[in-house]
Design a protein around this motif. Sequence first.
Motif, short mmCIF file in Angstrom:
data_model
loop_
_atom_site.label_atom_id
_atom_site.label_comp_id
_atom_site.label_asym_id
_atom_site.label_seq_id
_atom_site.Cartn_x
_atom_site.Cartn_y
_atom_site.Cartn_z
N ILE A 1 -0.34 4.81 -2.01
CA ILE A 1 -1.58 5.23 -1.38
C ILE A 1 -1.57 6.70 -0.95
CG2 ILE A 1 -1.01 4.45 0.96
CD1 ILE A 1 -4.43 4.04 -0.68
N LEU B 1 0.81 -1.21 0.00
CA LEU B 1 0.00 0.00 0.00
C LEU B 1 0.85 1.27 0.00
CD1 LEU B 1 -2.86 -0.89 2.50
CD2 LEU B 1 -3.02 -0.69 0.02
N LEU C 1 -4.22 9.51 -2.25
CA LEU C 1 -5.08 10.26 -1.34
C LEU C 1 -4.92 11.77 -1.54
CD1 LEU C 1 -4.71 8.13 1.89
CD2 LEU C 1 -6.72 8.28 0.40
N ILE D 1 -9.33 4.11 -5.86
CA ILE D 1 -8.37 3.61 -4.87
C ILE D 1 -8.60 2.13 -4.62
CG2 ILE D 1 -7.66 3.77 -2.45
CD1 ILE D 1 -8.24 6.81 -2.64
N VAL E 1 1.03 0.61 -4.59
CA VAL E 1 -0.22 1.36 -4.70
C VAL E 1 0.03 2.86 -4.66
CG1 VAL E 1 -2.45 1.82 -3.59
CG2 VAL E 1 -1.59 -0.52 -3.73
N VAL F 1 -5.88 -0.84 -5.32
CA VAL F 1 -5.45 -1.73 -4.23
C VAL F 1 -5.70 -3.17 -4.63
CG1 VAL F 1 -5.99 -2.46 -1.87
CG2 VAL F 1 -5.70 -0.03 -2.38
#
Length: 75
Positions: free
Chosen positions: A50, A33, A54, A63, A48, A67
């Motif tokens: 992340i 992640l 975001l 998202i 990812v 993932v």
Amino acid sequence: MSDILLTAENDISILNGDFQVGDSSQQEIESVLIAFKGEFKNTPLLGVEIFRMLKARNTRQAITREVNEQLKYDG
């Protein structure tokens, strides 16, 4: 999956002078992640990113899709 465990700071966990070994499934998911593509030398497309996703205000669907794709790619 059993592997060498990491601490909360992502350092190798050492117990009584030896590597601590145990179920590493959750830490592997966490690593995927937060990883950026190219961080894993043997699988350069894995990651990812992340925090970038975001900040870019991606939709929840985008998202979730990323993932799921990356975790499938990881195996």
